[in-house]
Design an enzyme around this catalytic site. Structure first.
Site, PDB file in Angstrom:
ATOM      1  N   ASN A   9      39.631  50.997  26.899  1.00 17.70           N
ATOM      2  CA  ASN A   9      38.693  52.074  27.225  1.00 17.70           C
ATOM      3  C   ASN A   9      39.029  52.569  28.630  1.00 17.70           C
ATOM      4  O   ASN A   9      38.703  51.919  29.615  1.00 17.70           O
ATOM      5  CB  ASN A   9      37.251  51.547  27.157  1.00 17.70           C
ATOM      6  CG  ASN A   9      36.244  52.609  27.562  1.00 17.70           C
ATOM      7  OD1 ASN A   9      36.594  53.768  27.789  1.00 17.70           O
ATOM      8  ND2 ASN A   9      34.974  52.214  27.662  1.00 17.70           N
ATOM      9  N   TRP A  10      39.679  53.719  28.665  1.00 23.53           N
ATOM     10  CA  TRP A  10      40.126  54.252  29.962  1.00 23.53           C
ATOM     11  C   TRP A  10      38.996  54.906  30.742  1.00 23.53           C
ATOM     12  O   TRP A  10      39.200  55.330  31.886  1.00 23.53           O
ATOM     13  CB  TRP A  10      41.286  55.238  29.755  1.00 23.53           C
ATOM     14  CG  TRP A  10      42.590  54.572  29.437  1.00 23.53           C
ATOM     15  CD1 TRP A  10      42.831  53.224  29.366  1.00 23.53           C
ATOM     16  CD2 TRP A  10      43.845  55.211  29.165  1.00 23.53           C
ATOM     17  NE1 TRP A  10      44.146  52.995  29.073  1.00 23.53           N
ATOM     18  CE2 TRP A  10      44.794  54.193  28.936  1.00 23.53           C
ATOM     19  CE3 TRP A  10      44.256  56.543  29.086  1.00 23.53           C
ATOM     20  CZ2 TRP A  10      46.136  54.476  28.638  1.00 23.53           C
ATOM     21  CZ3 TRP A  10      45.582  56.833  28.791  1.00 23.53           C
ATOM     22  CH2 TRP A  10      46.514  55.804  28.571  1.00 23.53           C
ATOM     23  N   LYS A  11      37.837  55.067  30.126  1.00 25.63           N
ATOM     24  CA  LYS A  11      36.678  55.662  30.812  1.00 25.63           C
ATOM     25  C   LYS A  11      37.080  56.997  31.454  1.00 25.63           C
ATOM     26  O   LYS A  11      37.872  57.740  30.869  1.00 25.63           O
ATOM     27  CB  LYS A  11      36.089  54.663  31.813  1.00 25.63           C
ATOM     28  CG  LYS A  11      35.764  53.326  31.130  1.00 25.63           C
ATOM     29  CD  LYS A  11      34.957  52.386  31.961  1.00 25.63           C
ATOM     30  CE  LYS A  11      34.694  51.098  31.180  1.00 25.63           C
ATOM     31  NZ  LYS A  11      33.841  50.165  31.907  1.00 25.63           N
ATOM     32  N   HIS A  95      28.324  52.963  24.222  1.00 27.27           N
ATOM     33  CA  HIS A  95      28.751  52.235  25.417  1.00 27.27           C
ATOM     34  C   HIS A  95      27.601  52.182  26.431  1.00 27.27           C
ATOM     35  O   HIS A  95      26.852  53.145  26.580  1.00 27.27           O
ATOM     36  CB  HIS A  95      29.981  52.903  26.041  1.00 27.27           C
ATOM     37  CG  HIS A  95      30.641  52.014  27.052  1.00 27.27           C
ATOM     38  ND1 HIS A  95      30.148  51.870  28.331  1.00 27.27           N
ATOM     39  CD2 HIS A  95      31.707  51.200  26.961  1.00 27.27           C
ATOM     40  CE1 HIS A  95      30.907  51.001  28.980  1.00 27.27           C
ATOM     41  NE2 HIS A  95      31.863  50.576  28.173  1.00 27.27           N
ATOM     42  N   GLU A  97      27.540  52.472  29.513  1.00 28.83           N
ATOM     43  CA  GLU A  97      27.568  53.506  30.551  1.00 28.83           C
ATOM     44  C   GLU A  97      26.960  54.809  30.045  1.00 28.83           C
ATOM     45  O   GLU A  97      26.412  55.590  30.813  1.00 28.83           O
ATOM     46  CB  GLU A  97      29.014  53.698  31.047  1.00 28.83           C
ATOM     47  CG  GLU A  97      29.440  52.505  31.905  1.00 28.83           C
ATOM     48  CD  GLU A  97      30.927  52.247  31.934  1.00 28.83           C
ATOM     49  OE1 GLU A  97      31.715  53.091  31.471  1.00 28.83           O
ATOM     50  OE2 GLU A  97      31.297  51.162  32.435  1.00 28.83           O
ATOM     51  N   GLU A 169      29.322  43.701  24.958  1.00 27.79           N
ATOM     52  CA  GLU A 169      29.639  43.940  26.366  1.00 27.79           C
ATOM     53  C   GLU A 169      28.385  43.715  27.207  1.00 27.79           C
ATOM     54  O   GLU A 169      27.577  44.640  27.375  1.00 27.79           O
ATOM     55  CB  GLU A 169      30.140  45.375  26.565  1.00 27.79           C
ATOM     56  CG  GLU A 169      31.409  45.700  25.795  1.00 27.79           C
ATOM     57  CD  GLU A 169      32.188  46.845  26.437  1.00 27.79           C
ATOM     58  OE1 GLU A 169      33.359  46.616  26.752  1.00 27.79           O
ATOM     59  OE2 GLU A 169      31.630  47.932  26.641  1.00 27.79           O
ATOM     60  N   GLY A 175      32.861  45.836  34.794  1.00 32.16           N
ATOM     61  CA  GLY A 175      33.352  46.356  36.068  1.00 32.16           C
ATOM     62  C   GLY A 175      32.936  45.524  37.273  1.00 32.16           C
ATOM     63  O   GLY A 175      33.046  45.970  38.406  1.00 32.16           O
ATOM     64  N   SER A 215      34.970  42.862  32.199  1.00 27.03           N
ATOM     65  CA  SER A 215      35.883  42.212  33.147  1.00 27.03           C
ATOM     66  C   SER A 215      36.934  41.344  32.468  1.00 27.03           C
ATOM     67  O   SER A 215      37.294  40.278  32.976  1.00 27.03           O
ATOM     68  CB  SER A 215      35.087  41.404  34.187  1.00 27.03           C
ATOM     69  OG  SER A 215      34.259  42.271  34.953  1.00 27.03           O
ATOM     70  N   GLY A 236      38.294  47.514  29.956  1.00 28.25           N
ATOM     71  CA  GLY A 236      38.106  48.681  30.814  1.00 28.25           C
ATOM     72  C   GLY A 236      39.159  48.750  31.905  1.00 28.25           C
ATOM     73  O   GLY A 236      40.301  49.149  31.668  1.00 28.25           O
ATOM     74  N   GLY A 237      38.802  48.323  33.101  1.00 24.15           N
ATOM     75  CA  GLY A 237      39.684  48.460  34.265  1.00 24.15           C
ATOM     76  C   GLY A 237      41.098  47.960  34.039  1.00 24.15           C
ATOM     77  O   GLY A 237      42.073  48.631  34.390  1.00 24.15           O
TER      78      GLY A 237
END
Ligand code: 13P
Length: 263
Positions: A9-11, A95, A97, A169, A175, A215, A236-237
């Site tokens: 997930n590149w957000k 998600h 976010e 999640e 994050g 994470s 993610g990151g």
């Protein structure tokens, strides 16, 4: 046996100018038998990533990060599920976010899920509790509520046929560099399948892949994938870093081989 899946997930990162190259680099570093790979770039990068992967590695699937709950209409700036057909084959819904930034409710997320399935796309439904909810001992109850709210109006057979995946999640792990333990994630995966059974899934949710997200790195991925109830990760990151993705997917390959998926 359930698929082993690593979804990136590149957000809100990458641009149309660089996303295709990054996808190709990651694809080349993650060619591992038996692992289903998905890259979810921003909407504006979907076409570029699709085109780049079509020649470099068509086995890497492309996913969207969101979709609107209506089919069409006066919704400025939004993207409907039929618009994604041909650009993506997977879609993330719910998600945390988006629950936080766009106020998405379980009811809205349930409608999105329906649009994804109607369009012939494969949904990744995200669930997860806040830190205070975990500390109060309510993590499972919160996730059960999210599942009930999003899934109540859907026939299990239809979602199963669409290949629905659930990503657990925990919000406090996203994050933050603070991941759940493998044991806690596995316990939640089992609670998720029990909730599906309660919602009428005839196989007790046994066929539904459950991913962990929050994470995830090449260092901690093994903790999750050594749990039989966990089928991969939503990253993610670390998913923007080819070295990290190489390590994560390599470890997923061991699980795929152990499950007999790597032939
Ligand atoms: P991080 O891996 O950056 O914690 O993000 C997880 C996530 O939200 C994936 O959807």
């Amino acid at each position: 046996m359930r698929d082993v899946i690593v979804a990136a997930n590149w957000k809100m990162h990458t641009t149309p100018a660089d996303a295709g190259d990054l996808a190709v680099t990651i694809a080349a570093r993650t060619r591992v038998a038996g692992v289903t790979r998905v890259i979810c770039p921003p909407f504006v990068c979907l076409a570029g990533v699709r085109d780049a992967l079509a020649t470099a590695d068509p086995e890497v699937a492309v996913g969207a990060q969101n979709v609107h709950h209506e089919l069409a209409g006066a919704h400025t700036g939004e993207i409907a599920a039929p618009m994604l057909v041909g650009l993506a084959t997977w879609v993330i819904v719910g998600h945390s976010e988006r629950r936080r930034d766009a106020g998405e409710t379980d009811a809205i997320i349930g409608r999105k899920l329906g649009r994804v399935v109607d369009a012939g796309l494969r949904p990744i439904l995200c669930v997860g509790e806040q830190l205070a909810e975990r500390e109060d001992g309510r993590a499972v109850a919160v996730v059960e509520d999210q599942l009930r709210g999003a899934l109540a109006d859907h026939e299990p057979e239809r979602l199963a046929a669409a290949g629905m995946v659930i990503a657990y999640e925990p919000v406090w792990a996203i994050g933050t560099g603070r991941n759940a333990t493998g044991a806690d994630a596995a316990a939640m995966a089992e609670a998720i399948r029990a909730a599906l059974a309660g919602l009428g899934w005839s196989d007790g949710g046994d066929g539904v892949p459950v991913l962990y997200g929050g994470s995830v790195t090449s260092v901690n991925i093994g903790e999750f994938l050594s749990e039989a109830s966990i089928d991969g990760a939503l990253v993610g990151g670390a998913s923007l870093k080819p070295d990290e993705m190489a390590g994560i997917v390599a470890r997923a390959g061991l699980t795929a081989a152990a499950r007999g998926l790597a032939a």
